[in-house]
Design a protein around this motif. Sequence first.
Motif, PDB file in Angstrom:
ATOM      1  N   GLU A  40      15.184  30.223  37.645  1.00  0.00           N
ATOM      2  CA  GLU A  40      14.241  29.361  36.954  1.00  0.00           C
ATOM      3  C   GLU A  40      12.871  29.992  37.007  1.00  0.00           C
ATOM      4  OE1 GLU A  40      14.331  25.323  38.319  1.00  0.00           O
ATOM      5  OE2 GLU A  40      16.511  25.288  38.363  1.00  0.00           O
ATOM      6  N   GLY A  41      12.029  29.672  36.069  1.00  0.00           N
ATOM      7  CA  GLY A  41      10.672  30.202  36.056  1.00  0.00           C
ATOM      8  C   GLY A  41      10.327  30.753  34.694  1.00  0.00           C
ATOM      9  N   THR A  42       9.267  31.540  34.673  1.00  0.00           N
ATOM     10  CA  THR A  42       8.756  32.122  33.445  1.00  0.00           C
ATOM     11  C   THR A  42       9.140  33.598  33.372  1.00  0.00           C
ATOM     12  OG1 THR A  42       6.867  30.630  33.599  1.00  0.00           O
ATOM     13  CG2 THR A  42       6.638  32.493  32.114  1.00  0.00           C
ATOM     14  N   ALA A  43       9.510  34.053  32.191  1.00  0.00           N
ATOM     15  CA  ALA A  43       9.835  35.471  32.018  1.00  0.00           C
ATOM     16  C   ALA A  43       8.651  36.318  32.476  1.00  0.00           C
ATOM     17  CB  ALA A  43      10.156  35.767  30.564  1.00  0.00           C
ATOM     18  N   GLN A  45       7.728  36.619  35.590  1.00  0.00           N
ATOM     19  CA  GLN A  45       7.271  36.124  36.890  1.00  0.00           C
ATOM     20  C   GLN A  45       7.926  36.939  38.000  1.00  0.00           C
ATOM     21  OE1 GLN A  45       8.309  32.013  37.464  1.00  0.00           O
ATOM     22  NE2 GLN A  45       6.999  31.782  39.252  1.00  0.00           N
ATOM     23  N   SER A  72      -0.388  33.626  42.155  1.00  0.00           N
ATOM     24  CA  SER A  72       0.474  32.489  41.786  1.00  0.00           C
ATOM     25  C   SER A  72       1.839  32.599  42.472  1.00  0.00           C
ATOM     26  CB  SER A  72       0.652  32.420  40.267  1.00  0.00           C
ATOM     27  OG  SER A  72       1.266  33.599  39.807  1.00  0.00           O
TER      28      SER A  72
END
Length: 75
Positions: A40-43, A45, A72
């Motif tokens: 899960e998360g942002t590409a 990251q 972050s």
Amino acid sequence: MQAQSVDGFNSNAGNAELSWTGGNVPDNQQASFTASMVLEGTAGQTVFFPTIQTCVSGEEAWVELIASAPQSFLG
């Protein structure tokens, strides 16, 4: 999460842990251990993947966060 098979090793994937046991990588040799998972998360990251390497002469824990990790990521 799935740990890919490596000749001479037993692979195992649990809820939060991957392991390859039973084999041996001779000194001055390299081996690749591959796993696949959905994260899960942002590409783009950064993902922290702590690793503990066990050898005949002891253990090396590759678990420290690096100073250059994005703020972050460090929380």
